[in-house]
Design a protein around this motif. Structure first.
Motif, PDB file in Angstrom:
ATOM      1  N   ASN A  69       0.826  -1.201   0.000  1.00  0.00           N
ATOM      2  CA  ASN A  69       0.000   0.000   0.000  1.00  0.00           C
ATOM      3  C   ASN A  69       0.863   1.253   0.000  1.00  0.00           C
ATOM      4  O   ASN A  69       2.060   1.222   0.298  1.00  0.00           O
ATOM      5  N   ILE A  94      -6.365   9.200   7.486  1.00  0.00           N
ATOM      6  CA  ILE A  94      -6.830   8.578   6.250  1.00  0.00           C
ATOM      7  C   ILE A  94      -5.624   8.035   5.487  1.00  0.00           C
ATOM      8  O   ILE A  94      -4.585   8.687   5.409  1.00  0.00           O
ATOM      9  N   TRP A  95      -5.780   6.834   4.943  1.00  0.00           N
ATOM     10  CA  TRP A  95      -4.691   6.178   4.210  1.00  0.00           C
ATOM     11  C   TRP A  95      -4.796   6.516   2.731  1.00  0.00           C
ATOM     12  O   TRP A  95      -5.858   6.388   2.128  1.00  0.00           O
ATOM     13  N   GLN A  97      -4.783   5.824  -1.055  1.00  0.00           N
ATOM     14  CA  GLN A  97      -5.216   4.586  -1.680  1.00  0.00           C
ATOM     15  C   GLN A  97      -4.330   4.123  -2.845  1.00  0.00           C
ATOM     16  O   GLN A  97      -4.704   3.228  -3.588  1.00  0.00           O
ATOM     17  N   ARG A 121      -7.713  -2.731   0.865  1.00  0.00           N
ATOM     18  CA  ARG A 121      -6.722  -1.733   1.274  1.00  0.00           C
ATOM     19  C   ARG A 121      -7.144  -1.053   2.573  1.00  0.00           C
ATOM     20  O   ARG A 121      -8.337  -0.865   2.815  1.00  0.00           O
ATOM     21  N   GLN A 123      -8.122   1.955   4.730  1.00  0.00           N
ATOM     22  CA  GLN A 123      -8.749   3.205   4.317  1.00  0.00           C
ATOM     23  C   GLN A 123      -8.574   4.316   5.356  1.00  0.00           C
ATOM     24  O   GLN A 123      -8.191   5.428   5.024  1.00  0.00           O
ATOM     25  N   TYR A 124      -8.866   4.028   6.598  1.00  0.00           N
ATOM     26  CA  TYR A 124      -8.691   5.037   7.648  1.00  0.00           C
ATOM     27  C   TYR A 124      -8.557   4.345   8.999  1.00  0.00           C
ATOM     28  O   TYR A 124      -8.842   3.144   9.138  1.00  0.00           O
ATOM     29  N   ASN A 161      -9.982   0.566   9.389  1.00  0.00           N
ATOM     30  CA  ASN A 161     -10.864   0.098   8.336  1.00  0.00           C
ATOM     31  C   ASN A 161     -10.016  -0.420   7.172  1.00  0.00           C
ATOM     32  O   ASN A 161      -9.226   0.320   6.595  1.00  0.00           O
TER      33      ASN A 161
END
Length: 235
Positions: A69, A94-95, A97, A121, A123-124, A161
């Motif tokens: 990721n 927040i990740w 994407q 993936r 997400q947060y 998440n």
């Protein structure tokens, strides 16, 4: 002549005999007393006061050991300082994407298409932390510039998440703050995040688009995140 010299030496030795002086036990000191300060201060002349103040920070994080990721997170936190040492904190990040530079290499290196681009993936994430200030002091940045700084540790629990499903997580870290003034600080964090999430390599076949997260086995994962941000303190 030698006899006269010997008599003189013996005479001086008798005159120089030491006399032993004795004191009673009541006159001897048996205790030592140290000064006691009613108000103990860890740091004198603290320029940045934190007690019962709220601070808000915004910044980004770099995941140091992420193979697939994107390594970039961005978000912020809110702090409530119980006193000069202790505080409670809520973090939300927040990740990004995107994919890492190794995703295509790992997919092609397996001898078959794994479908890694279809993987679930992160997400947060959201955590609640306890923050404890280990050290507060001042450092000189030049002949006329003195910066206040603090070293702290944090630990907490939260949720992450991944692919639309929530997984419990815990974090543990250290950080430093460098204050530009009494209300603004540069914040540096090194945080380890531990969570039990899907193991994308447990899939025997190719990962299909919109693959359900529950079709993967779970495994314990550890991410080390280096974060930087600006923190603003309010009265």
């Amino acid at each position: 002549m030698s006899r006269i010299l010997l008599l003189l030496i013996l005479g001086f030795a008798a005159l120089g005999h030491a006399e032993e002086i004795k004191f009673s036990k009541e006159e001897l000191a048996r205790e030592s007393v140290l000064p006691v300060f009613k108000t103990r201060k860890t740091v004198l002349n603290r320029n940045v006061s934190l007690t019962k103040r709220i601070s808000v920070a915004a910044g980004a994080g770099f995941v140091m050991n992420e193979p697939l990721n994107s390594s970039i997170q961005y978000g912020g936190l809110i702090n409530y300082h119980l006193d000069e040492v202790r505080g409670v904190q809520a973090r939300f990040y927040i990740w990004n994407q995107g994919d890492s530079s190794y995703t295509e290499q790992l997919d092609a290196g397996a001898g078959r298409t794994l479908g890694l681009k279809n993987r679930p993936r992160p997400q947060y994430l959201a955590t609640a932390n306890y923050q404890y200030s280990i050290f507060y002091g001042k450092i000189s940045m030049g002949k006329k510039i003195v910066t206040n700084m603090s070293l702290y540790g944090l630990a907490g629990l939260g949720m992450i998440n991944i692919g639309g499903s929530m997984y419990p997580m815990a974090d543990l870290g250290l950080g430093m703050k460098f204050y530009f003034n009494r209300n603004i600080a540069l914040r540096l964090d090194l945080v380890s995040m531990i969570y039990n999430g899907p193991n994308i390599l447990s899939k025997s076949g190719t990962i299909a688009p919109n693959e359900p997260v529950d079709s993967f086995e779970t495994t314990v994962s550890l991410n080390n995140v280096l974060g930087v941000g600006l923190e603003f303190l309010f009265k």
